[in-house]
Design a protein around this motif. Structure first.
Motif, PDB file in Angstrom:
ATOM      1  N   LYS A 185      23.610 -25.254  13.408  1.00 18.00           N
ATOM      2  CA  LYS A 185      24.653 -25.167  14.433  1.00 18.00           C
ATOM      3  C   LYS A 185      24.653 -23.756  15.008  1.00 18.00           C
ATOM      4  CE  LYS A 185      27.668 -28.299  11.813  1.00 18.00           C
ATOM      5  NZ  LYS A 185      29.011 -28.461  11.210  1.00 18.00           N
ATOM      6  N   ARG A 186      24.925 -23.657  16.309  1.00 19.77           N
ATOM      7  CA  ARG A 186      25.027 -22.323  16.898  1.00 19.77           C
ATOM      8  C   ARG A 186      25.953 -22.350  18.106  1.00 19.77           C
ATOM      9  NH1 ARG A 186      18.926 -21.857  19.489  1.00 19.77           N
ATOM     10  NH2 ARG A 186      19.318 -23.072  21.395  1.00 19.77           N
ATOM     11  N   ASP A 187      26.423 -21.167  18.488  1.00 20.23           N
ATOM     12  CA  ASP A 187      27.278 -21.049  19.662  1.00 20.23           C
ATOM     13  C   ASP A 187      26.486 -21.318  20.929  1.00 20.23           C
ATOM     14  OD1 ASP A 187      29.390 -20.374  18.028  1.00 20.23           O
ATOM     15  OD2 ASP A 187      29.011 -18.209  18.181  1.00 20.23           O
ATOM     16  N   LYS A 188      27.196 -21.527  22.034  1.00 14.95           N
ATOM     17  CA  LYS A 188      26.556 -21.811  23.317  1.00 14.95           C
ATOM     18  C   LYS A 188      25.490 -20.763  23.639  1.00 14.95           C
ATOM     19  CE  LYS A 188      27.527 -22.286  28.262  1.00 14.95           C
ATOM     20  NZ  LYS A 188      28.547 -22.227  29.320  1.00 14.95           N
ATOM     21  N   SER A 189      24.297 -21.246  24.022  1.00 17.16           N
ATOM     22  CA  SER A 189      23.182 -20.328  24.241  1.00 17.16           C
ATOM     23  C   SER A 189      22.490 -20.536  25.589  1.00 17.16           C
ATOM     24  CB  SER A 189      22.142 -20.494  23.122  1.00 17.16           C
ATOM     25  OG  SER A 189      21.614 -21.812  23.139  1.00 17.16           O
ATOM     26  N   GLY A 190      22.972 -21.463  26.401  1.00 18.90           N
ATOM     27  CA  GLY A 190      22.308 -21.717  27.678  1.00 18.90           C
ATOM     28  C   GLY A 190      23.298 -22.143  28.740  1.00 18.90           C
ATOM     29  N   VAL A 191      22.795 -22.846  29.737  1.00 15.07           N
ATOM     30  CA  VAL A 191      23.638 -23.231  30.872  1.00 15.07           C
ATOM     31  C   VAL A 191      24.550 -24.408  30.535  1.00 15.07           C
ATOM     32  CG1 VAL A 191      21.987 -22.364  32.549  1.00 15.07           C
ATOM     33  CG2 VAL A 191      21.830 -24.747  31.797  1.00 15.07           C
ATOM     34  N   TYR A 192      24.199 -25.152  29.511  1.00  9.81           N
ATOM     35  CA  TYR A 192      24.997 -26.328  29.150  1.00  9.81           C
ATOM     36  C   TYR A 192      26.106 -25.931  28.167  1.00  9.81           C
ATOM     37  CZ  TYR A 192      21.062 -28.833  31.188  1.00  9.81           C
ATOM     38  OH  TYR A 192      20.084 -29.285  32.047  1.00  9.81           O
ATOM     39  N   ASP A 193      27.259 -26.605  28.296  1.00 10.46           N
ATOM     40  CA  ASP A 193      28.357 -26.348  27.361  1.00 10.46           C
ATOM     41  C   ASP A 193      27.976 -26.733  25.939  1.00 10.46           C
ATOM     42  OD1 ASP A 193      30.019 -25.374  29.344  1.00 10.46           O
ATOM     43  OD2 ASP A 193      30.920 -27.333  29.760  1.00 10.46           O
ATOM     44  N   GLY A 194      27.099 -27.707  25.838  1.00  6.57           N
ATOM     45  CA  GLY A 194      26.625 -28.134  24.532  1.00  6.57           C
ATOM     46  C   GLY A 194      25.449 -29.076  24.679  1.00  6.57           C
ATOM     47  N   TYR A 195      24.573 -29.078  23.706  1.00  2.00           N
ATOM     48  CA  TYR A 195      23.468 -30.031  23.712  1.00  2.00           C
ATOM     49  C   TYR A 195      22.973 -30.239  22.286  1.00  2.00           C
ATOM     50  CZ  TYR A 195      20.198 -26.016  23.471  1.00  2.00           C
ATOM     51  OH  TYR A 195      19.521 -24.877  23.100  1.00  2.00           O
ATOM     52  N   ILE A 196      22.161 -31.267  22.118  1.00  2.00           N
ATOM     53  CA  ILE A 196      21.522 -31.567  20.835  1.00  2.00           C
ATOM     54  C   ILE A 196      20.015 -31.496  21.030  1.00  2.00           C
ATOM     55  CG2 ILE A 196      21.241 -33.244  18.969  1.00  2.00           C
ATOM     56  CD1 ILE A 196      23.867 -34.524  19.840  1.00  2.00           C
ATOM     57  N   LYS A 197      19.350 -30.823  20.117  1.00  2.00           N
ATOM     58  CA  LYS A 197      17.891 -30.758  20.161  1.00  2.00           C
ATOM     59  C   LYS A 197      17.327 -31.315  18.859  1.00  2.00           C
ATOM     60  CE  LYS A 197      13.961 -27.624  20.876  1.00  2.00           C
ATOM     61  NZ  LYS A 197      13.568 -26.218  21.138  1.00  2.00           N
ATOM     62  N   LEU A 198      16.426 -32.245  18.979  1.00  2.00           N
ATOM     63  CA  LEU A 198      15.777 -32.873  17.826  1.00  2.00           C
ATOM     64  C   LEU A 198      14.317 -32.462  17.791  1.00  2.00           C
ATOM     65  CD1 LEU A 198      15.396 -34.980  15.527  1.00  2.00           C
ATOM     66  CD2 LEU A 198      15.140 -36.720  17.311  1.00  2.00           C
ATOM     67  N   THR A 199      13.883 -31.952  16.659  1.00  2.00           N
ATOM     68  CA  THR A 199      12.481 -31.566  16.483  1.00  2.00           C
ATOM     69  C   THR A 199      11.896 -32.366  15.329  1.00  2.00           C
ATOM     70  OG1 THR A 199      12.952 -29.317  17.261  1.00  2.00           O
ATOM     71  CG2 THR A 199      10.888 -29.664  16.066  1.00  2.00           C
ATOM     72  N   ILE A 200      10.775 -33.013  15.614  1.00  2.00           N
ATOM     73  CA  ILE A 200      10.088 -33.845  14.617  1.00  2.00           C
ATOM     74  C   ILE A 200       8.758 -33.192  14.260  1.00  2.00           C
ATOM     75  CG2 ILE A 200       9.054 -36.100  14.148  1.00  2.00           C
ATOM     76  CD1 ILE A 200      12.050 -36.212  14.413  1.00  2.00           C
ATOM     77  N   THR A 201       8.514 -33.039  12.978  1.00  2.00           N
ATOM     78  CA  THR A 201       7.235 -32.510  12.521  1.00  2.00           C
ATOM     79  C   THR A 201       6.477 -33.617  11.793  1.00  2.00           C
ATOM     80  OG1 THR A 201       8.152 -30.281  12.261  1.00  2.00           O
ATOM     81  CG2 THR A 201       6.091 -30.767  11.108  1.00  2.00           C
ATOM     82  N   THR A 202       5.258 -33.874  12.256  1.00  2.00           N
ATOM     83  CA  THR A 202       4.397 -34.868  11.607  1.00  2.00           C
ATOM     84  C   THR A 202       3.209 -34.142  10.976  1.00  2.00           C
ATOM     85  OG1 THR A 202       2.948 -35.271  13.514  1.00  2.00           O
ATOM     86  CG2 THR A 202       5.042 -36.473  13.432  1.00  2.00           C
ATOM     87  N   GLU A 203       2.277 -34.912  10.471  1.00  2.00           N
ATOM     88  CA  GLU A 203       1.090 -34.323   9.857  1.00  2.00           C
ATOM     89  C   GLU A 203       0.204 -33.643  10.892  1.00  2.00           C
ATOM     90  OE1 GLU A 203      -0.602 -37.688   7.981  1.00  2.00           O
ATOM     91  OE2 GLU A 203       0.750 -37.625   6.238  1.00  2.00           O
ATOM     92  N   LYS A 204       0.382 -34.029  12.176  1.00  3.54           N
ATOM     93  CA  LYS A 204      -0.526 -33.521  13.209  1.00  3.54           C
ATOM     94  C   LYS A 204       0.139 -32.645  14.259  1.00  3.54           C
ATOM     95  CE  LYS A 204      -3.904 -37.283  12.904  1.00  3.54           C
ATOM     96  NZ  LYS A 204      -4.679 -38.301  13.671  1.00  3.54           N
ATOM     97  N   GLN A 205       1.460 -32.775  14.436  1.00  2.00           N
ATOM     98  CA  GLN A 205       2.077 -32.030  15.530  1.00  2.00           C
ATOM     99  C   GLN A 205       3.575 -31.880  15.322  1.00  2.00           C
ATOM    100  OE1 GLN A 205       1.878 -34.181  19.246  1.00  2.00           O
ATOM    101  NE2 GLN A 205       2.451 -36.116  18.311  1.00  2.00           N
ATOM    102  N   THR A 206       4.168 -31.037  16.170  1.00  2.00           N
ATOM    103  CA  THR A 206       5.615 -30.871  16.226  1.00  2.00           C
ATOM    104  C   THR A 206       6.059 -31.242  17.631  1.00  2.00           C
ATOM    105  OG1 THR A 206       5.651 -29.115  14.574  1.00  2.00           O
ATOM    106  CG2 THR A 206       7.523 -29.246  16.059  1.00  2.00           C
ATOM    107  N   ARG A 207       7.082 -32.091  17.719  1.00  2.24           N
ATOM    108  CA  ARG A 207       7.553 -32.579  19.011  1.00  2.24           C
ATOM    109  C   ARG A 207       9.067 -32.425  19.074  1.00  2.24           C
ATOM    110  NH1 ARG A 207       5.262 -36.472  22.266  1.00  2.24           N
ATOM    111  NH2 ARG A 207       3.906 -37.163  20.585  1.00  2.24           N
ATOM    112  N   SER A 208       9.584 -32.042  20.248  1.00  2.00           N
ATOM    113  CA  SER A 208      11.024 -31.859  20.377  1.00  2.00           C
ATOM    114  C   SER A 208      11.555 -32.575  21.611  1.00  2.00           C
ATOM    115  CB  SER A 208      11.383 -30.377  20.441  1.00  2.00           C
ATOM    116  OG  SER A 208      10.884 -29.794  21.633  1.00  2.00           O
ATOM    117  N   VAL A 209      12.832 -32.933  21.548  1.00  5.46           N
ATOM    118  CA  VAL A 209      13.528 -33.546  22.681  1.00  5.46           C
ATOM    119  C   VAL A 209      14.978 -33.095  22.613  1.00  5.46           C
ATOM    120  CG1 VAL A 209      13.938 -35.655  21.351  1.00  5.46           C
ATOM    121  CG2 VAL A 209      14.146 -35.711  23.842  1.00  5.46           C
ATOM    122  N   ALA A 210      15.551 -32.786  23.760  1.00  4.96           N
ATOM    123  CA  ALA A 210      16.937 -32.320  23.800  1.00  4.96           C
ATOM    124  C   ALA A 210      17.703 -33.095  24.858  1.00  4.96           C
ATOM    125  CB  ALA A 210      16.995 -30.818  24.096  1.00  4.96           C
TER     126      ALA A 210
END
Length: 531
Positions: free
Chosen positions: A404-429
């Motif tokens: 968790k962290r305080d506001k860090s960008g233009v949005y009042d709030g957001y969720i970022k999901l990062t997935i790590t697999t055996e071959k790569q790291t992928r994120s979506v927010a």
């Protein structure tokens, strides 16, 4: 259609009326809980099951409960519910831990007084026509030290009542803070100190691997000689055979027990010993408590089935009735982010990291993470929800991290999901705008602003000229209408992505045509649980 609830144990008419007044279709069959076969036959018709202790919600029953969403236990104990089986099926299990707290605390105090003054034995003797005044010499409790093992809800009430009786109260509880101890007027001590100092000991802890046999032979040997022990919590917290020996030796002067290792308790090493007072698990047995827990479970189940509010759940984070409407769109966002990652990830997942930024970090993130994990696992396990997802993730050995962290960008709030697999790291927010609808704001580190539709196509490609036209033409020739088209890139000639919101999902043949273009690395049809 109104949710259907089966009441298979003897809840009060007032509790049944609560279901009716809230618009729940309630089926009141108070004797059905004892008819296992009949219950098994009809349980699949109901969304909720309200019980006391007679109904046994076994794994077999839960497997047959194909529509069941919630089990409500009117009382604190859920020994008659197979919680792991319910959790795997995504069924919330609720209890009412506070409805009988005062009653149980009062019973503990009553047993303490009864043991201190030998009241039951004196009563039996007097009613038999004897007048054995000198035989029943008791002790005062004023000024004596009461050792409370477990200063939670019930234990803290016992502390309060004991202080009112002018006792000196000490408490052992690993979760009791110094501030809380001072607030309730007790001295926080370690277990060995409590055993050495207490004139009376009362237990108010749940049964766990750590508390089972907490007063065993070794612990009893450390007690102050002449101590009196009260147990209104759970059978098995005290080794009954060891306690019986301690009473016979004079190390323990008496005991008051409402719970036993085996119940119904038709025999126990404690039965027949001098100055041992036993009752048949009456801790919650008052008219007020029975009514309170019945009304409470009816309200809790109704709130969940009608509003999505979760209260006093054993296997699910709580979501208050006030919180539920505000949390609902963010839960949907979390679910959508999970669904996206679950559908585009093609390798085994090793680690899941969830970042809550800004005002989302101030919300009930436990519930949000549960929703996200449900979305993530749904492509792999169709029958998964917020209850079962965290358990399934753990069973698969996937590491979960939450930040968790305080506001860090233009949005009042957001969720970022990062997935790590055996071959790569992928994120979506993603975030939620004022319209309450989820939106993607970043994929693979590439910023974008995309609506979420039921049918979408995700395309990852190299940034080369003509790609937008190629995608549009390929889908158009196949009769697939594009409702919205969002794209982005990391830099000129680098990685690019496109999200196409379509009216219907393209066929495998169309996807193959897209992938035939050497610039396209991935073309994935996506389905989201949005309206």
């Amino acid at each position: 259609m109104a949710p259907r609830v089966l009441v298979s144990d003897a809840l009060s008419e007032a509790a049944v009326q609560i279901f009716k007044d809230r618009g729940i279709d309630v089926d009141f069959q108070p004797k059905l809980g004892k008819d296992k076969e009949k219950l098994l036959e009809i349980i699949g018709q109901y969304d909720g099951l309200a019980i006391r202790s007679a109904t046994k919600a076994t794994e077999k029953l839960i497997e047959a409960a194909t529509n069941l969403k919630v089990i409500g236990r009117a009382g604190i104990g859920v020994d008659n519910v197979d919680i792991p089986a319910a959790s795997r099926r995504g069924i919330i299990v609720m209890n009412t831990p506070f409805g009988n707290s005062i009653t149980t605390a009062e019973h503990a105090v009553s047993l303490m007084l009864a043991v201190a003054r030998q009241i039951p034995a004196a009563d039996t003797s007097t009613q038999a026509g004897k007048w054995e005044k000198s035989k029943f010499m008791g002790v005062e409790i004023t000024g004596k030290t009461l050792g409370v093992i477990g200063a939670g809800n019930i234990g803290s009430i016992v502390c309060d009542r004991a202080i009112g009786l002018k006792m000196n109260v000490i408490a052992y509880d690993p979760f009791l803070s110094q501030e809380r101890a001072e607030k309730i007027g007790v001295t926080k001590v370690e277990l060995d100190e409590l055993l050495a100092k207490a004139d009376f000991i009362t237990l108010h802890v749940p049964m766990t691997d750590k508390t089972r046999g907490i007063l065993n032979a070794a612990a009893l040997a450390k007690t102050k000689k002449g101590v009196r022990i009260i147990n209104c919590a759970r059978g098995g917290l005290v080794d009954e055979a060891a306690l019986a020996e301690a009473i016979k030796s004079g190390q323990v002067a008496g005991a008051g027990f409402d719970v036993f290792e085996t119940e119904p308790a038709t025999e126990s090493p404690l039965f027949g010993l001098p100055n041992v007072v036993c009752t048949p698990h009456l801790g919650a047995s008052t008219t007020e408590a029975q009514e309170n827990v019945a009304l409470q479970v009816a309200d809790q189940m109704s709130d969940y089935l009608l509003k999505g509010a979760v209260t006093n759940a054993i296997n699910m984070p709580s979501i208050s009735a006030d919180e539920a409407p505000r949390l609902k769109p963010v839960i949907k966002l979390a679910e959508v982010l999970g669904e996206f990652a679950g559908q585009v990830t093609e390798n085994a997942i090793k680690e899941v990291e969830v970042l809550y930024d800004g005002n989302f970090a101030q919300m009930n993130t436990t519930a949000l993470t549960s929703a996200l994990l449900a979305g993530l696992l749904r492509p792999l396990v169709a029958d998964v929800n917020m209850v079962s997802a965290p358990i399934m993730l753990k069973d698969k050995g996937i590491i979960l991290q939450e930040t968790k962290r305080d506001k860090s960008g233009v949005y009042d709030g957001y969720i970022k999901l990062t997935i790590t697999t055996e071959k790569q790291t992928r994120s979506v927010a993603g975030t939620v705008f004022s319209d309450g609808k989820p939106r993607f704001i970043q994929i693979k580190g590439i910023n974008m602003d995309a609506d979420v539709g039921r049918h979408m196509v995700y395309i990852s490609n190299t940034d080369v000229p003509g790609m937008i036209g190629f995608m549009g033409t390929t889908l158009g020739q196949a009769g697939v209408n594009i409702a919205n088209f969002q794209l982005g890139r990391d830099n000129e000639g680098g990685d690019a992505i496109a999200l196409l919101y379509v009216d219907e999902q393209p066929s495998d043949e169309v996807l193959d045509k897209l992938l035939a273009n050497e610039a396209i690395k991935q073309a994935k049809p996506l389905e989201f649980s949005v309206e």
